[in-house]
Design a protein around this motif. Structure first.
Motif, PDB file in Angstrom:
ATOM      1  N   ASP A  84      -9.041  -7.661 -28.482  1.00  0.00           N
ATOM      2  CA  ASP A  84      -8.134  -6.675 -27.888  1.00  0.00           C
ATOM      3  C   ASP A  84      -8.912  -5.432 -27.481  1.00  0.00           C
ATOM      4  O   ASP A  84     -10.020  -5.194 -27.953  1.00  0.00           O
ATOM      5  N   SER A  85      -8.295  -4.636 -26.628  1.00  0.00           N
ATOM      6  CA  SER A  85      -8.899  -3.379 -26.178  1.00  0.00           C
ATOM      7  C   SER A  85     -10.343  -3.593 -25.729  1.00  0.00           C
ATOM      8  O   SER A  85     -11.251  -2.863 -26.138  1.00  0.00           O
ATOM      9  N   LEU A  86     -10.538  -4.578 -24.900  1.00  0.00           N
ATOM     10  CA  LEU A  86     -11.887  -4.917 -24.471  1.00  0.00           C
ATOM     11  C   LEU A  86     -12.533  -3.788 -23.688  1.00  0.00           C
ATOM     12  O   LEU A  86     -11.872  -3.039 -22.955  1.00  0.00           O
ATOM     13  N   LYS A  87     -13.843  -3.680 -23.860  1.00  0.00           N
ATOM     14  CA  LYS A  87     -14.633  -2.653 -23.200  1.00  0.00           C
ATOM     15  C   LYS A  87     -15.713  -3.320 -22.351  1.00  0.00           C
ATOM     16  O   LYS A  87     -16.126  -4.445 -22.652  1.00  0.00           O
ATOM     17  N   PRO A  88     -16.212  -2.629 -21.341  1.00  0.00           N
ATOM     18  CA  PRO A  88     -17.287  -3.212 -20.525  1.00  0.00           C
ATOM     19  C   PRO A  88     -18.491  -3.635 -21.361  1.00  0.00           C
ATOM     20  O   PRO A  88     -19.145  -4.639 -21.034  1.00  0.00           O
ATOM     21  N   GLU A  89     -18.770  -2.918 -22.429  1.00  0.00           N
ATOM     22  CA  GLU A  89     -19.914  -3.257 -23.276  1.00  0.00           C
ATOM     23  C   GLU A  89     -19.690  -4.522 -24.092  1.00  0.00           C
ATOM     24  O   GLU A  89     -20.623  -4.995 -24.755  1.00  0.00           O
ATOM     25  N   ASP A  90     -18.489  -5.092 -24.040  1.00  0.00           N
ATOM     26  CA  ASP A  90     -18.238  -6.386 -24.682  1.00  0.00           C
ATOM     27  C   ASP A  90     -18.653  -7.549 -23.786  1.00  0.00           C
ATOM     28  O   ASP A  90     -18.605  -8.712 -24.218  1.00  0.00           O
ATOM     29  N   THR A  91     -19.045  -7.261 -22.574  1.00  0.00           N
ATOM     30  CA  THR A  91     -19.471  -8.310 -21.641  1.00  0.00           C
ATOM     31  C   THR A  91     -20.675  -9.053 -22.189  1.00  0.00           C
ATOM     32  O   THR A  91     -21.692  -8.443 -22.534  1.00  0.00           O
ATOM     33  N   ALA A  92     -20.543 -10.374 -22.293  1.00  0.00           N
ATOM     34  CA  ALA A  92     -21.606 -11.199 -22.872  1.00  0.00           C
ATOM     35  C   ALA A  92     -21.179 -12.661 -22.818  1.00  0.00           C
ATOM     36  O   ALA A  92     -20.017 -12.968 -22.537  1.00  0.00           O
ATOM     37  N   VAL A  93     -22.111 -13.533 -23.119  1.00  0.00           N
ATOM     38  CA  VAL A  93     -21.780 -14.917 -23.422  1.00  0.00           C
ATOM     39  C   VAL A  93     -21.477 -14.985 -24.913  1.00  0.00           C
ATOM     40  O   VAL A  93     -22.288 -14.530 -25.732  1.00  0.00           O
ATOM     41  N   TYR A  94     -20.325 -15.523 -25.242  1.00  0.00           N
ATOM     42  CA  TYR A  94     -19.893 -15.613 -26.631  1.00  0.00           C
ATOM     43  C   TYR A  94     -20.105 -17.044 -27.137  1.00  0.00           C
ATOM     44  O   TYR A  94     -19.675 -18.010 -26.506  1.00  0.00           O
TER      45      TYR A  94
END
Length: 126
Positions: A84-94
């Motif tokens: 939730d409340s995703l941020k641009p810095e969460d961008t990644a391969v999970y």
């Protein structure tokens, strides 16, 4: 040995939510401590969240505490990551990962995981 397949990634805007799923093969899913880890472009793979074999214990990296929730359903052989409340810095391969060795309830180091999925891309635009 277990095989892991992630799904649920995608392109979202900042503030949006995503739910990642990881389905495991094999008959002993409940014996695996599971985790989610991520790797952003040009960065090392990092720990995000972990959950114990029966789901009673969890751990998160500080940057996602209060926003991400890891859970598992052993009957469905699935582990989830609610973001939730995703941020641009969460961008990644999970990546979904698991391990069936060791005496800890859960694991927070990349090298502690023996089995890995192929990863799912999460992109958060600002």
């Amino acid at each position: 040995q277990v095989q892991l397949v992630e799904s649920g990634g995608g392109l979202v805007q900042a503030g949006d939510s995503l739910r990642l799923s990881c389905v495991a093969s094999g008959r002993t899913f409940g014996s695996y401590a599971m985790g989610w880890l991520r790797q952003a472009p040009g960065k090392e793979r990092e720990f995000v969240a972990a959950i114990s074999r029966l789901g009673g214990g969890t751990s998160y990296v500080d940057s996602v505490k209060g926003r991400f929730t890891i859970s598992r359903d052993n009957a469905k052989k699935t582990v989830y990551l609610q973001m939730d409340s995703l941020k641009p810095e969460d961008t990644a391969v999970y990546f979904c990962a698991g391990t069936d060795v060791g005496g800890s309830a859960y694991y927070t180091k990349v090298y502690e995981y023996r089995y890995w999925g192929q990863g799912t891309q999460v992109t958060v635009s600002s």
